[in-house]
Design an enzyme around this catalytic site. Structure first.
Site, PDB file in Angstrom:
ATOM      1  N   CYS A  91     -45.094 -94.910  30.045  1.00 41.85           N
ATOM      2  CA  CYS A  91     -43.692 -94.847  30.454  1.00 41.85           C
ATOM      3  C   CYS A  91     -43.627 -94.343  31.894  1.00 41.85           C
ATOM      4  CB  CYS A  91     -42.932 -93.901  29.524  1.00 41.85           C
ATOM      5  SG  CYS A  91     -41.182 -93.731  29.911  1.00 41.85           S
ATOM      6  N   HIS A 133     -38.900 -99.905  23.160  1.00 39.35           N
ATOM      7  CA  HIS A 133     -39.158 -98.732  24.005  1.00 39.35           C
ATOM      8  C   HIS A 133     -37.969 -98.482  24.937  1.00 39.35           C
ATOM      9  CE1 HIS A 133     -41.938 -96.223  26.614  1.00 39.35           C
ATOM     10  NE2 HIS A 133     -40.954 -96.483  27.452  1.00 39.35           N
ATOM     11  N   GLU A 134     -37.515 -99.536  25.610  1.00 41.47           N
ATOM     12  CA  GLU A 134     -36.418 -99.373  26.571  1.00 41.47           C
ATOM     13  C   GLU A 134     -35.093 -99.067  25.867  1.00 41.47           C
ATOM     14  OE1 GLU A 134     -37.296 -98.873  29.507  1.00 41.47           O
ATOM     15  OE2 GLU A 134     -39.293 -99.756  29.377  1.00 41.47           O
ATOM     16  N   HIS A 137     -34.700 -95.450  25.258  1.00 44.23           N
ATOM     17  CA  HIS A 137     -34.217 -94.692  26.427  1.00 44.23           C
ATOM     18  C   HIS A 137     -32.690 -94.620  26.459  1.00 44.23           C
ATOM     19  CE1 HIS A 137     -37.739 -93.651  28.770  1.00 44.23           C
ATOM     20  NE2 HIS A 137     -38.220 -94.869  28.646  1.00 44.23           N
TER      21      HIS A 137
END
EC number: 3.5.1.88
Length: 169
Positions: A91, A133-134, A137
Site C-alpha cells: 500500500c 483494497h481501494e 480505503h
C-alpha cells in the site's frame, strides 16, 4: 496535473470515511488526473482519494503491465463477491511493507466513470483484489487491519522509522 502527497500511517486522516461524489464535474476530473499522476509517480497500481487527503469516494486503478489501462471508480458499490484468494498486498500509505490479506476471488461492482456515466464491472485476479483494497480505503480500513495486533504494531514501527529517515534525507 500534479503529484499529490500520499498520507502514511499512523495519520488518522486515513481512517476517515469518504463521502459520495455529488456531481462529476471538472474539479472531480482534475482530482482523477492528479490521482493517476500520483499513483504512477509512486509506482502504485491503485489509489483511493482518502490516501491523498481528499475524502470523496474516488478510486483510480491501473494493473496493466504497460500502465495504459486506466480505471476510474467514482462512488463504487460492491454488488457481489465470490470465492476466496489472497496475495501479499502492499500500500502506498504503508510504504515498503507487505502482508497476506484474505480477499474474494471475484467481485462485481457498480460505479461512475470519469464522465459520470454509470457502469458495472466484473473482475477477478489482481484487479478484483485491487478494487477491494481501494474500496477498503474509502471506509477508513487498511490492509493491516486484517492482521494480528502484533503484526500491525511491527509494521507501524517500521513505517514510522522509514518516515523519520526520509525526513532527515
Amino acid at each position: 496535473m500534479s503529484v499529490l502527497q500520499v498520507l502514511h500511517i499512523p495519520d488518522e486522516r486515513l481512517r476517515k470515511v469518504a463521502k459520495p461524489v455529488e456531481e462529476v464535474n471538472a474539479e472531480i476530473q482534475r482530482i482523477v488526473d492528479d490521482m493517476f499522476e500520483t499513483m504512477y509517480a509512486e509506482e502504485g497500481i491503485g489509489l483511493a482519494a482518502t490516501q491523498v487527503d481528499i475524502h470523496q469516494r474516488i478510486i483510480v486503478i491501473d494493473v496493466s503491465e504497460n500502465r495504459d489501462e486506466r480505471l476510474v471508480l467514482i462512488n463504487p458499490e460492491l454488488l457481489e463477491k465470490s470465492g476466496e484468494t489472497g496475495i501479499e498486498e502492499g500500500c502506498l500509505s504503508i510504504p515498503e511493507q507487505r502482508a497476506l490479506v484474505p480477499r474474494a476471488e471475484k467481485v462485481k461492482i457498480r460505479a461512475l466513470d470519469r464522465n459520470g456515466n454509470p457502469f458495472e464491472l466484473e473482475a477477478d485476479g489482481l484487479l478484483a483484489i485491487c478494487i477491494q483494497h481501494e474500496m477498503d480505503h474509502l471506509v477508513g480500513k487498511l490492509f493491516i487491519d486484517y492482521l494480528s495486533p502484533l503484526k500491525q504494531q511491527r509494521i507501524r514501527q517500521k513505517v514510522e522509522k522509514l518516515d523519520r529517515l526520509n525526513a532527515r534525507a
